[in-house]
Design a protein around this motif. Structure first.
Motif, PDB file in Angstrom:
ATOM      1  N   GLN A  19       0.016   4.674  -2.187  1.00 23.68           N
ATOM      2  CA  GLN A  19      -0.719   4.913  -0.986  1.00 23.68           C
ATOM      3  C   GLN A  19      -1.346   6.007  -2.458  1.00 23.68           C
ATOM      4  O   GLN A  19      -2.947   5.730  -2.591  1.00 23.68           O
ATOM      5  N   ASN A  22      -4.045   4.439  -4.604  1.00 21.25           N
ATOM      6  CA  ASN A  22      -4.816   3.731  -4.139  1.00 21.25           C
ATOM      7  C   ASN A  22      -5.947   4.983  -4.114  1.00 21.25           C
ATOM      8  O   ASN A  22      -7.296   5.389  -3.488  1.00 21.25           O
ATOM      9  N   GLY A  23      -5.335   6.219  -4.491  1.00 25.12           N
ATOM     10  CA  GLY A  23      -6.013   7.651  -4.552  1.00 25.12           C
ATOM     11  C   GLY A  23      -5.783   8.442  -3.390  1.00 25.12           C
ATOM     12  O   GLY A  23      -7.077   9.043  -3.287  1.00 25.12           O
ATOM     13  N   GLN A  24      -4.728   8.326  -2.274  1.00 27.37           N
ATOM     14  CA  GLN A  24      -4.644   8.970  -1.142  1.00 27.37           C
ATOM     15  C   GLN A  24      -3.308   9.914  -1.608  1.00 27.37           C
ATOM     16  O   GLN A  24      -2.565   9.419  -1.140  1.00 27.37           O
ATOM     17  N   LYS A  27      -1.766  11.348   1.590  1.00 25.65           N
ATOM     18  CA  LYS A  27      -0.800   9.931   2.987  1.00 25.65           C
ATOM     19  C   LYS A  27       0.529   9.743   1.405  1.00 25.65           C
ATOM     20  O   LYS A  27       1.278   9.342   2.273  1.00 25.65           O
ATOM     21  N   ASP A  61       0.516  -0.845   4.094  1.00 27.21           N
ATOM     22  CA  ASP A  61      -0.720  -0.370   4.280  1.00 27.21           C
ATOM     23  C   ASP A  61      -0.905  -0.114   2.885  1.00 27.21           C
ATOM     24  O   ASP A  61      -1.815   0.124   2.645  1.00 27.21           O
ATOM     25  N   THR A  65      -4.765  -1.440   2.813  1.00 23.73           N
ATOM     26  CA  THR A  65      -6.033  -0.008   1.960  1.00 23.73           C
ATOM     27  C   THR A  65      -6.258  -1.059   0.844  1.00 23.73           C
ATOM     28  O   THR A  65      -7.791  -0.245   0.230  1.00 23.73           O
ATOM     29  N   LEU A  69     -10.608  -0.112   0.014  1.00 25.63           N
ATOM     30  CA  LEU A  69     -11.122  -0.410  -0.574  1.00 25.63           C
ATOM     31  C   LEU A  69     -11.765  -1.215  -1.441  1.00 25.63           C
ATOM     32  O   LEU A  69     -13.285  -0.874  -2.507  1.00 25.63           O
TER      33      LEU A  69
END
Length: 78
Positions: A19, A22-24, A27, A61, A65, A69
């Protein structure tokens, strides 16, 4: 572009890293905290159920994700 495989592998080695990749960030930190709480819950047995669920959920996830993206980025470029 994010590589979904890299995101999943990072989460395989440590919950939440996919996460974060992914830049989250929030999260990812949430997954890390939830995973550590789950590991401590092993001492009261419920952690034997929650820990693998969180681990697998984190990998799935992160992968999905990253794909999402990439699709959004492809739409904005195309």
């Amino acid at each position: 572009m994010k590589n979904p495989g890299v995101a999943a592998v990072l989460s395989f080695f440590f919950a939440g890293l996919g996460q974060i990749y992914n830049g989250q960030i929030g999260k990812g930190i949430g997954f890390i905290i939830a995973y550590f709480i789950s590991v401590f819950l092993i001492f009261v047995l419920i952690g034997f159920i929650t820990t693998p669920i969180l681990w697998i959920w984190g990998m799935v996830d992160a992968y999905k994700t990253a794909e999402k993206l990439n699709q959004e980025q492809s739409r904005s470029l195309g």
